[in-house]
Scaffold this motif. Structure first.
Motif, PDB file in Angstrom:
ATOM      1  N   ILE A  74       0.951  -1.211  -0.024  1.00 48.79           N
ATOM      2  CA  ILE A  74       0.004   0.027   0.146  1.00 48.79           C
ATOM      3  C   ILE A  74       0.900   1.264   0.112  1.00 48.79           C
ATOM      4  O   ILE A  74       1.677   1.304   0.840  1.00 48.79           O
ATOM      5  CB  ILE A  74      -0.708   0.179   1.233  1.00 48.79           C
ATOM      6  CG1 ILE A  74      -1.897  -1.213   1.352  1.00 48.79           C
ATOM      7  CG2 ILE A  74      -1.676   1.436   1.242  1.00 48.79           C
ATOM      8  CD1 ILE A  74      -2.531  -1.263   2.506  1.00 48.79           C
ATOM      9  N   VAL A  97      -1.483  -1.524  -4.087  1.00 50.05           N
ATOM     10  CA  VAL A  97      -2.753  -0.395  -3.848  1.00 50.05           C
ATOM     11  C   VAL A  97      -2.004   1.028  -3.771  1.00 50.05           C
ATOM     12  O   VAL A  97      -1.251   1.366  -2.822  1.00 50.05           O
ATOM     13  CB  VAL A  97      -3.423  -0.400  -2.749  1.00 50.05           C
ATOM     14  CG1 VAL A  97      -4.456   0.488  -2.144  1.00 50.05           C
ATOM     15  CG2 VAL A  97      -3.846  -2.043  -2.493  1.00 50.05           C
ATOM     16  N   VAL A 121      -4.695  -1.560  -7.603  1.00 48.97           N
ATOM     17  CA  VAL A 121      -5.847  -0.804  -7.387  1.00 48.97           C
ATOM     18  C   VAL A 121      -5.337   0.687  -7.315  1.00 48.97           C
ATOM     19  O   VAL A 121      -4.440   0.841  -6.399  1.00 48.97           O
ATOM     20  CB  VAL A 121      -6.530  -1.131  -5.974  1.00 48.97           C
ATOM     21  CG1 VAL A 121      -7.561   0.107  -5.722  1.00 48.97           C
ATOM     22  CG2 VAL A 121      -7.550  -2.339  -6.163  1.00 48.97           C
ATOM     23  N   MET A 126      -9.489   6.589  -1.405  1.00 46.98           N
ATOM     24  CA  MET A 126      -9.865   5.376  -0.988  1.00 46.98           C
ATOM     25  C   MET A 126     -11.428   5.362  -0.187  1.00 46.98           C
ATOM     26  O   MET A 126     -11.685   4.185   0.277  1.00 46.98           O
ATOM     27  CB  MET A 126      -8.964   4.641  -0.302  1.00 46.98           C
ATOM     28  CG  MET A 126      -7.454   4.378  -1.029  1.00 46.98           C
ATOM     29  SD  MET A 126      -7.610   3.214  -2.459  1.00 46.98           S
ATOM     30  CE  MET A 126      -6.140   3.418  -3.038  1.00 46.98           C
ATOM     31  N   ALA A 244      -8.028   1.395   1.711  1.00 54.35           N
ATOM     32  CA  ALA A 244      -6.707   1.109   1.299  1.00 54.35           C
ATOM     33  C   ALA A 244      -6.775  -0.563   1.806  1.00 54.35           C
ATOM     34  O   ALA A 244      -6.279  -1.340   0.950  1.00 54.35           O
ATOM     35  CB  ALA A 244      -5.625   1.821   1.283  1.00 54.35           C
ATOM     36  N   ALA A 247      -9.126  -2.639   0.074  1.00 52.80           N
ATOM     37  CA  ALA A 247      -8.507  -3.068  -1.413  1.00 52.80           C
ATOM     38  C   ALA A 247      -7.398  -3.826  -1.337  1.00 52.80           C
ATOM     39  O   ALA A 247      -7.306  -4.916  -2.331  1.00 52.80           O
ATOM     40  CB  ALA A 247      -8.032  -1.480  -2.016  1.00 52.80           C
ATOM     41  N   ALA A 248      -6.444  -4.103  -0.390  1.00 55.41           N
ATOM     42  CA  ALA A 248      -5.416  -5.167  -0.434  1.00 55.41           C
ATOM     43  C   ALA A 248      -5.865  -6.162  -0.515  1.00 55.41           C
ATOM     44  O   ALA A 248      -5.493  -7.190  -0.963  1.00 55.41           O
ATOM     45  CB  ALA A 248      -4.418  -4.327   0.680  1.00 55.41           C
ATOM     46  N   LEU A 251      -7.534  -7.368  -3.405  1.00 50.06           N
ATOM     47  CA  LEU A 251      -6.597  -7.817  -4.227  1.00 50.06           C
ATOM     48  C   LEU A 251      -5.815  -9.227  -4.304  1.00 50.06           C
ATOM     49  O   LEU A 251      -5.064  -9.821  -5.274  1.00 50.06           O
ATOM     50  CB  LEU A 251      -5.442  -6.761  -4.608  1.00 50.06           C
ATOM     51  CG  LEU A 251      -5.700  -5.651  -5.292  1.00 50.06           C
ATOM     52  CD1 LEU A 251      -4.309  -4.624  -5.164  1.00 50.06           C
ATOM     53  CD2 LEU A 251      -5.833  -5.887  -6.759  1.00 50.06           C
TER      54      LEU A 251
END
Length: 267
Positions: A74, A97, A121, A126, A244, A247-248, A251
């Motif tokens: 990130i 990310v 991403v 975010m 974030a 999102a991580a 992923l």
């Protein structure tokens, strides 16, 4: 359990990201992190740097040196640093990310090219709330069309370097797309002096940098006799950090490609 690395763990956002991962102890953990080579906290425990307690993970000055330790990076650092980290993740086949803002068109293309090899991403904001507001802005723009003047006002803390913010620019892009316009052709960044009256097809931007404001964005649709304002206010960096981290984790099993927060949120 997703192993997450955080770029710039000694910075304001880096510390918040460490805290956000710690809050997701059931499905994610801080596995690595970086600092600048001359940072006095390099080599120290990341948890102690962030104030979350000992994590038994030392801050590194090189992403390559800790590549075996993490699955997803990130990054909320700076355009130059992010691109350096991007190249490292591409070499090591690690997901990423990216919440950094201020990229040029050429730099954005580098991110798109890297997404051919790794999942990324990439979003200027975010926050779930901001990304819902983008949908509302597109709806408002389509409904009100050419009958209103559109202005975007954004406020951030005094330390933010890029202006307008990446979020404000994304809002402008969404509105311009909804109206069939090209933002590069219609954007007006600040107004000064005496000029012709306002062109209704333009989209204005006003930037404020003051104090410790985390991030406020207001889009004004002003017509004759009425005005619609759509506002998002962030009161904590944790809003962006939590998004974030979400999102991580999302992923974790994705194929290479360039994804947005819309994808993460299922919008």
């Amino acid at each position: 359990m997703i192993r997450i690395a955080i770029a710039g763990v000694a910075g304001r956002m880096g510390k918040t990201l460490v805290q956000a991962v710690a809050d997701r102890a059931d499905d994610a953990r801080v596995a690595a992190g970086t600092t600048l080579a001359d940072d006095p906290q390099a080599g120290q425990d990341i948890g102690l740097i962030a104030g979350t307690g000992m994590l038994q993970v030392a801050a590194s000055t090189s992403l390559d040196s800790c590549a075996d330790s993490f699955d997803v990076l990130i990054d909320f650092t700076s355009p130059a640093a992010t691109l350096t980290h991007l190249n490292a993740c591409r070499r090591q086949k690690k997901a990423m990310v990216i919440g950094t803002t201020g990229f040029t068109a050429e730099q954005k293309q580098q991110i798109s090219d890297a997404a051919n090899d790794i999942p990324i991403v990439f979003a200027p904001n975010m926050s779930a709330g901001v990304n819902v507001s983008l949908r509302l802005l597109a709806l408002a723009a389509k409904a009100l069309g050419d009958d209103v003047d559109i202005e975007i006002v954004e406020t951030h803390h005094r330390h933010k370097k890029d202006a307008p913010s990446g979020t404000a620019l994304r809002m402008g892009e969404v509105i311009a797309d909804a109206l069939g316009r090209n933002l590069d052709d219609v954007a007006v960044y600040g107004r000064e002096g005496i000029s012709e009256e306002r062109d209704r097809k333009t989209i204005g931007f006003a930037t404020i940098r003051a104090g410790d404001v985390v991030g406020d964005h207001t889009v004004i649709f002003a017509g004759n006799g009425e005005r619609l304002e759509i506002t998002h206010k962030a009161s904590s960096r944790m809003t962006f950090a939590s998004g974030a981290v979400r999102a991580a984790i999302w992923l974790g099993d994705r194929s290479p490609g360039l994804y947005s927060i819309d994808d993460v949120l299922g919008l």
